[in-house]
Design a protein around this motif. Structure first.
Motif, PDB file in Angstrom:
ATOM      1  N   VAL A  75       6.846  25.721 -29.749  1.00  9.18           N
ATOM      2  CA  VAL A  75       8.074  25.907 -30.529  1.00  9.18           C
ATOM      3  C   VAL A  75       7.918  27.089 -31.480  1.00  9.18           C
ATOM      4  N   LEU A  76       6.746  27.216 -32.106  1.00 12.94           N
ATOM      5  CA  LEU A  76       6.492  28.349 -32.999  1.00 12.94           C
ATOM      6  C   LEU A  76       6.603  29.670 -32.243  1.00 12.94           C
ATOM      7  N   GLU A  77       6.051  29.736 -31.048  1.00 15.65           N
ATOM      8  CA  GLU A  77       6.138  30.962 -30.240  1.00 15.65           C
ATOM      9  C   GLU A  77       7.587  31.310 -29.937  1.00 15.65           C
ATOM     10  N   LEU A  78       8.389  30.290 -29.673  1.00 22.59           N
ATOM     11  CA  LEU A  78       9.817  30.500 -29.442  1.00 22.59           C
ATOM     12  C   LEU A  78      10.506  30.970 -30.717  1.00 22.59           C
ATOM     13  N   ALA A  79      10.143  30.355 -31.842  1.00 24.74           N
ATOM     14  CA  ALA A  79      10.738  30.724 -33.127  1.00 24.74           C
ATOM     15  C   ALA A  79      10.404  32.164 -33.504  1.00 24.74           C
ATOM     16  N   ILE A  80       9.206  32.614 -33.156  1.00 25.58           N
ATOM     17  CA  ILE A  80       8.808  34.000 -33.437  1.00 25.58           C
ATOM     18  C   ILE A  80       9.661  34.977 -32.620  1.00 25.58           C
ATOM     19  N   LYS A  81       9.947  34.634 -31.378  1.00 29.41           N
ATOM     20  CA  LYS A  81      10.820  35.475 -30.544  1.00 29.41           C
ATOM     21  C   LYS A  81      12.218  35.560 -31.163  1.00 29.41           C
ATOM     22  N   GLN A 100      11.837  42.734 -35.969  1.00 28.65           N
ATOM     23  CA  GLN A 100      10.378  42.843 -35.969  1.00 28.65           C
ATOM     24  C   GLN A 100       9.769  41.454 -36.011  1.00 28.65           C
ATOM     25  N   LYS A 101       8.491  41.376 -35.631  1.00 30.52           N
ATOM     26  CA  LYS A 101       7.802  40.093 -35.663  1.00 30.52           C
ATOM     27  C   LYS A 101       7.350  39.770 -37.085  1.00 30.52           C
ATOM     28  N   PRO A 102       7.276  38.488 -37.427  1.00 30.82           N
ATOM     29  CA  PRO A 102       6.751  38.128 -38.754  1.00 30.82           C
ATOM     30  C   PRO A 102       5.248  38.396 -38.807  1.00 30.82           C
ATOM     31  N   VAL A 103       4.764  38.718 -39.978  1.00 34.92           N
ATOM     32  CA  VAL A 103       3.337  38.927 -40.194  1.00 34.92           C
ATOM     33  C   VAL A 103       2.819  37.771 -41.038  1.00 34.92           C
ATOM     34  N   PHE A 104       1.873  37.020 -40.506  1.00 32.96           N
ATOM     35  CA  PHE A 104       1.327  35.864 -41.214  1.00 32.96           C
ATOM     36  C   PHE A 104       0.011  36.260 -41.875  1.00 32.96           C
ATOM     37  N   GLU A 105      -0.051  36.122 -43.179  1.00 24.50           N
ATOM     38  CA  GLU A 105      -1.262  36.465 -43.923  1.00 24.50           C
ATOM     39  C   GLU A 105      -1.663  35.303 -44.825  1.00 24.50           C
ATOM     40  N   LYS A 106      -2.965  35.149 -45.038  1.00 22.20           N
ATOM     41  CA  LYS A 106      -3.458  34.124 -45.950  1.00 22.20           C
ATOM     42  C   LYS A 106      -3.614  34.691 -47.354  1.00 22.20           C
ATOM     43  N   SER A 107      -3.155  33.924 -48.342  1.00 22.41           N
ATOM     44  CA  SER A 107      -3.307  34.309 -49.737  1.00 22.41           C
ATOM     45  C   SER A 107      -4.238  33.302 -50.399  1.00 22.41           C
ATOM     46  N   LYS A 108      -5.382  33.766 -50.894  1.00 18.20           N
ATOM     47  CA  LYS A 108      -6.356  32.875 -51.502  1.00 18.20           C
ATOM     48  C   LYS A 108      -5.998  32.609 -52.966  1.00 18.20           C
ATOM     49  N   VAL A 109      -5.871  31.339 -53.302  1.00 15.36           N
ATOM     50  CA  VAL A 109      -5.577  30.922 -54.673  1.00 15.36           C
ATOM     51  C   VAL A 109      -6.749  30.084 -55.159  1.00 15.36           C
ATOM     52  N   ASN A 110      -7.318  30.451 -56.270  1.00 15.67           N
ATOM     53  CA  ASN A 110      -8.518  29.773 -56.758  1.00 15.67           C
ATOM     54  C   ASN A 110      -8.227  28.371 -57.278  1.00 15.67           C
ATOM     55  N   THR A 111      -7.196  28.241 -58.116  1.00 16.69           N
ATOM     56  CA  THR A 111      -6.891  26.944 -58.730  1.00 16.69           C
ATOM     57  C   THR A 111      -5.390  26.673 -58.675  1.00 16.69           C
TER      58      THR A 111
END
Length: 208
Positions: A165-171, A179-190
């Motif tokens: 379903v996610l692959e379909l949602a990305i299309k 354009q395609k979404p860009v998924f990035e991780k954001s590190k939060v300490n606390t």
């Protein structure tokens, strides 16, 4: 129909779909390790922790994909609104993809309600339960390997369906935004109390 708002809702939805899918996968991997150790049974407490965390993560996905309540911003509902009210032509879904999306809707309706279906199942399995006035709360000490492993298999099945379903949602996202979404991780300490502000505001909006 406010098309720009629909697109913002879609972006919000795909963000949470990606996040919850990964969290669900993480839970299953964490508890799968125990099944790799050769044993005939597992402590019920361990199984119950696994089951509760699995249900929570699965329920989040059921809502994100299949919630059809009027104020929902689920994938299924947003997709219907976009197809009916805009000029965007979203990706044509296959029979398999439709069945997966509908299964999340059905699972959502079953898992998040205390319904007559549960009563009927109990009545069929243990009719004698209703012939006395004892309220018996059973809690076993152990579950056997098959019970534990079946939960792992069920989770993988749901994860793989959600991944499709996610692959379909990305299309569809690419059609909406070019354009395609860009998924990035954001590190939060606390994590502090400011993280709860969105929940407070969300509850306020839910009453409107």
């Amino acid at each position: 129909m406010d098309i720009e708002k629909l697109k913002k809702q879609y972006k919000f939805m795909i963000h949470h779909l990606y996040k919850e899918l990964n969290m669900y996968r993480r839970v299953n991997n964490k508890y799968r390790i125990h099944a790799e150790i050769k044993r005939k049974k597992f402590k019920y407490k361990l199984y119950e922790e696994f089951r509760v965390q699995s249900l929570y993560r699965a329920s989040k996905l059921y809502n994100i994909i299949g919630d059809m309540q009027g104020k929902s911003v689920s994938y299924k509902l947003l997709r219907n609104k976009i197809n009916k009210n805009t000029d965007y032509i979203l990706t044509k879904t296959t029979e398999t993809e439709n069945s997966y999306i509908n299964s999340f809707k059905n699972q959502r309706n079953w898992a998040l309600h205390f319904s007559n279906a549960e009563f009927e199942a109990e009545l069929e399995i243990d009719p004698e339960y209703f012939n006395h006035h004892k309220i018996i709360i059973s809690e076993p000490k152990f579950v056997d390997y098959n019970v534990y492993f079946s939960l792992i298999q069920h989770n993988w099945s749901e994860i793989n369906k959600a991944k499709m379903v996610l692959e379909l949602a990305i299309k569809d996202y690419e059609i909406l935004f070019g354009q395609k979404p860009v998924f990035e991780k954001s590190k939060v300490n606390t994590m502090d109390l400011t993280w709860l502000e969105k929940s407070v505001k969300s509850f306020k909006y839910s009453k409107k």
